[in-house]
Design an enzyme around this catalytic site. Structure first.
Site: not given
Length: 332
Positions: A107, A191, A248, A255-256
């Site tokens: 991604k 995203k 997300t 993680r983001n």
């Protein structure tokens, strides 16, 4: 004789996809860059570095020989970080034939060129026909745990798309089809940046109202850029757009989001990054989205604010104030 399926990239996502394929009875060759990851999988039947606690079956074989994977496997699942797609693809370009079928599960967009990863593969492998893209709201751990999961498989060749869908799909991993390669890839890229912004909101304790507003306006930014680049508007209301964004931007396994939460709590960028070589794709993609916005003449104020925080040293409180001081909104 049935060829094994090759999975390129043994991070959490690549390992979870390899496990999904192995559970369906396919022989799987999982390529890992790290020799210690290969050794751990072969010796303990577990990827303790990236997906600990999940047993891996004997029909999943780990290797560090990328050329051998391509030689043995006509079907490839590509799940590396976005910025190593081109160098790895170039490394094995001579081994790729028109018979190879590729599912791109990475991604992001490429730094510098700002190209989608399908474009990168086409440049390095001009003989490749109709790559597919796999994306959607999918935490690797939950897929590995066989919790119900849905995702999108985008491909421009319906016959190939049908065959690939059957390779992955089961009653715990529902795979929907889309013809929109551009939109699915843009959704997957944007995203991650918006998830950092949502994490900052949570780290600053700005409340659920603020996070909901950010997710909603972030979806507008995603759609705006995706349509300007040739994506289908309806894609961004689906699993690979809104679905992936909600997961997300709010999920504790992101993680983001966790990176953004650390930033919002006042930690420095370097101190907020995860340990152990795990990648926060949104951190790199923030700068690229700012450049794509300029190229396509669209406004992405939230994504640009993340870029200013991550790459230009702007304090989170100032970035928030800049967003709030924008002109009075008109139509949604």
């Amino acid at each position: 004789m049935t060829h094994p399926i090759g999975v390129i990239g043994a991070g959490a996502w690549g390992t979870a996809l390899a496990l999904q394929l192995a559970r369906k009875g396919h022989a799987v060759q999982l390529w890992a860059h790290e020799p210690e990851t290969v050794a751990a999988i072969q010796e303990t039947r577990e990827n303790r570095f990236f997906l600990p606690g999940i047993p891996l079956p004997s029909n999943l074989h780990a290797t560090s020989d990328l050329g051998a994977v391509l030689a043995m496997s006509q079907r490839l699942v590509w799940a590396t970080p976005s910025q190593v797609v081109r160098p790895l693809a170039r490394q094995v370009a001579g081994s790729v034939t028109a018979d190879h079928q590729v599912v791109l599960a990475s991604k992001g967009v490429e730094a510098g060129s700002l190209k989608l990863l399908t474009q990168v593969l086409h440049e390095e492998w001009p003989q490749l026909r109709h790559p597919a893209v796999l994306s959607g709201p999918t935490f690797a751990l939950e897929l590995a745990q066989q919790l119900p999961t849905a995702a999108v498989l985008a491909c421009e060749d319906p016959a190939r798309q049908d065959r690939l869908q059957q390779v992955f799909h089961d009653d715990r991993f529902r795979l929907y089809r889309s013809p929109d390669l551009i939109g699915v890839q843009i959704g997957a890229t944007v995203k991650n940046v918006l998830a950092i912004a949502a994490g900052i909101v949570d780290g600053m304790a700005l409340g659920l109202n603020a996070r909901a507003a950010l997710v909603c306006r972030g979806l507008a930014e995603m759609t705006r850029l995706g349509v300007a680049m040739g994506g289908h508007p309806e894609t961004f209301a689906g699993l690979s757009g809104l679905g992936d964004l909600v997961l997300t931007a709010t999920g504790s396994l992101s993680r983001n989001h966790e990176f953004g939460r650390q930033l919002g709590a006042g930690h420095a960028v370097d101190a907020s990054l995860p340990a152990g070589g795990k990648v926060v794709e949104g951190a790199a993609n923030a700068a690229m989205l700012r450049k794509l916005a300029q190229r396509h003449q669209v406004e992405l104020p939230i994504c640009e604010a993340v870029d200013q925080v991550v790459h230009q040293g702007l304090p989170c409180a100032e970035a928030l104030q800049h967003l709030l001081e924008r002109d009075v909104p008109t139509w949604e």
